[in-house]
Design an enzyme around this catalytic site. Structure first.
Site, PDB file in Angstrom:
ATOM      1  CB  CYS A 132      -5.518  67.072  69.353  1.00 57.05           C
ATOM      2  SG  CYS A 132      -5.890  68.005  67.852  1.00 57.05           S
ATOM      3  CG  HIS A 149      -9.949  64.856  69.518  1.00 57.40           C
ATOM      4  ND1 HIS A 149      -9.483  65.275  70.738  1.00 57.40           N
ATOM      5  CD2 HIS A 149      -9.527  65.774  68.614  1.00 57.40           C
ATOM      6  CE1 HIS A 149      -8.798  66.406  70.588  1.00 57.40           C
ATOM      7  NE2 HIS A 149      -8.802  66.721  69.305  1.00 57.40           N
TER       8      HIS A 149
END
Length: 484
Positions: free
Chosen positions: A331, A428
């Site tokens: 991310c 994630h």
């Protein structure tokens, strides 16, 4: 309406989140329909919910303990720190605004209505709601407009159990001192107390326990010994990760970014036999013997990139790269690895842009649209399944995206450098997929240890519930719970 009881702490980090998780599992085992609720949480470790919002990761674990999917109503106000004096305010799963700490006090009174709305909706059709406070009610300077502790307890009519942490010392002062500073109306909401994190023989604290009961007039529910397997559960605070490192031949180094976010990505790795995860604090270099440097998520990517450089970690990372080491960015860490990050609207700080670390040939532009989704897919190299969630601002483009290493919902995901040693992804939670985690570790030359992460968490929650059944008067907790 359901019955509810609120667990508040005499200070921060007394173990409220874990106690609520353990009680949720214990009461579920008794056949009750139970749900966790936290009016206000402050954390950059967020979970994407089944209804498409975000809540604190601790509430997602509590939901799991209760046998539920996480819902935005379980944590209606989430504060995500962006600077030392400001945070993003998320209300019922969606971003409301970014405010400075001193301005949040003016905003709080308007948030009580959605908090109570979520509480009542969550409790519909359930036997019990376990409410978790935030910080401590002893912070009476923050009482005006409070929605996190006594303000909520008063508004919803929920009785309180106050918990002290004996491990840090001074637990008598914690509990008796809280009694002393509270207004009479707030003090009357506390019906009982408990002492958590005792090491050794609990009988040695019998006199202290009775003294607290005598000085406060509250019922004592028990002295809960230190739960040795707590490290096996996802950590709520990144500072807790330091004590959760397994020794192993495969060495993964993780720089502790100032605004690190969604660091639960590390939990399955740190629990895997044969893997050593080292959280590198500011002021220390990235270890030269690391096999993999993992750049985690960040709430403020550009600011954390500047801090990364200020620590000299950019030089360490390039040296690691020259030695043939592997790099993975998740991310915000993925965005940092690119050539450039642009934030023209100032969504994470002052408008502008910066050069990235240049290890991936991609460019990221921040935008208003925030991606919040739970997804599933596969690892392209092995076909092993992957599940996880996306929670980010920004769109990333560039040549290295032509070498994805994942496929999510039928689309390519991630980027890989030409030599295959640097990778990035927005996904994630991918290491929770056992087959993928084993395949990736095997790809790095580590033994593909057989380890069932999900089962390990479930077993630990069951043991936590049994621990509380032995040491905490859960029958009394149920008796204290009041219809709201």
């Amino acid at each position: 309406m359901p019955k509810a009881v609120m667990i508040q702490g005499a200070g921060s980090n007394v173990g409220k989140s874990m106690l609520v998780a353990g009680m949720a599992r214990a009461f579920r085992a008794r056949g009750l329909s139970v749900a966790p609720f936290k009016p206000q949480n402050m954390s950059n470790n967020a979970a994407v919910t089944a209804d498409g919002g975000e809540i604190g990761r601790a509430q997602a674990l509590q939901a799991r303990a209760a046998g539920l999917e996480p819902l935005v109503d379980m944590n209606p106000v989430l504060l995500k720190p962006e600077t030392d004096t400001g945070a993003q305010v998320v209300v019922q799963g969606r971003r409301l605004a970014s405010v400075r700490a001193r301005d949040y006090a003016a905003l709080k009174p308007s948030l009580m209505a959605p908090v109570l709305d979520s509480f009542r909706r969550l409790g519909t059709g359930r036997d019990l709601v376990l409410v978790e406070g935030a910080g401590s009610p002893a912070e009476v300077n923050l009482r005006a407009g409070d929605i996190a502790n006594m303000g909520f307890a008063q508004a919803a009519g929920v009785p309180v159990v106050l918990v002290g942490d004996i491990d840090r010392g001074g637990v008598i002062a914690q509990l008796v001192g809280t009694h002393a500073v509270l207004d009479p109306e707030d003090r009357a909401m506390i019906r009982a107390f408990a002492v958590n994190k005792f090491r050794g023989d609990p009988s040695l604290f019998t006199d202290g326990f009775h003294l607290i009961a005598q000085r406060t007039g509250w019922d004592g529910l028990g002295v809960v010994p230190w739960f040795e397997e707590a490290w096996r559960l996802p950590a709520e605070d990144v500072l807790d990760l330091g004590g959760r490192v397994n020794g192993g031949d495969l060495r993964i180094a993780v720089p502790r970014l100032r605004r690190i976010a969604n660091f639960d990505d590390l939990d399955p790795l740190s629990a895997t036999p044969g893997v050593s995860v080292e959280i590198v604090p500011p002021g220390r270099p990235l270890p030269g013997n690391a096999d993999l440097v993992l750049l985690p998520g960040s709430k403020t990517t550009i600011a954390d990139l500047a801090d990364f450089r200020a620590q000299g970690w950019d030089v360490d990372l390039l040296a690691h790269r020259r030695r043939g080491g592997q790099v993975l960015g998740l991310c915000g860490g993925f965005q940092m690895l690119g050539r450039r990050i642009e934030d023209p609207e100032g969504l994470e700080g002052p408008p502008g842009g910066v050069d990235g670390l240049g290890l991936l040939d991609v460019i990221t532009v921040m935008g208003q649209d925030k991606r919040l989704a739970r997804v599933a897919g596969r690892h392209l190299a092995t076909g092993t399944p992957v599940t996880g969630y996306e929670i980010h601002l920004g769109r990333t483009e560039g040549p290295d995206l032509a070498r994805p290493w994942l496929e999510i919902e039928g689309r390519p995901e991630g980027a890989t450098s030409a030599d295959g040693r640097v990778r990035g992804t927005y996904l994630h939670g991918l290491f929770a997929a056992d087959a993928f985690r084993a395949a990736m570790l095997d790809e790095m030359g580590a033994p593909a240890a057989s380890f069932d992460w999900d089962s390990a968490v479930e077993v630990t929650l069951d043991r936590l519930a049994a621990h509380l059944e032995r040491h905490l008067d859960l029958d009394r907790v149920l008796a204290l719970a009041a219809a709201t």
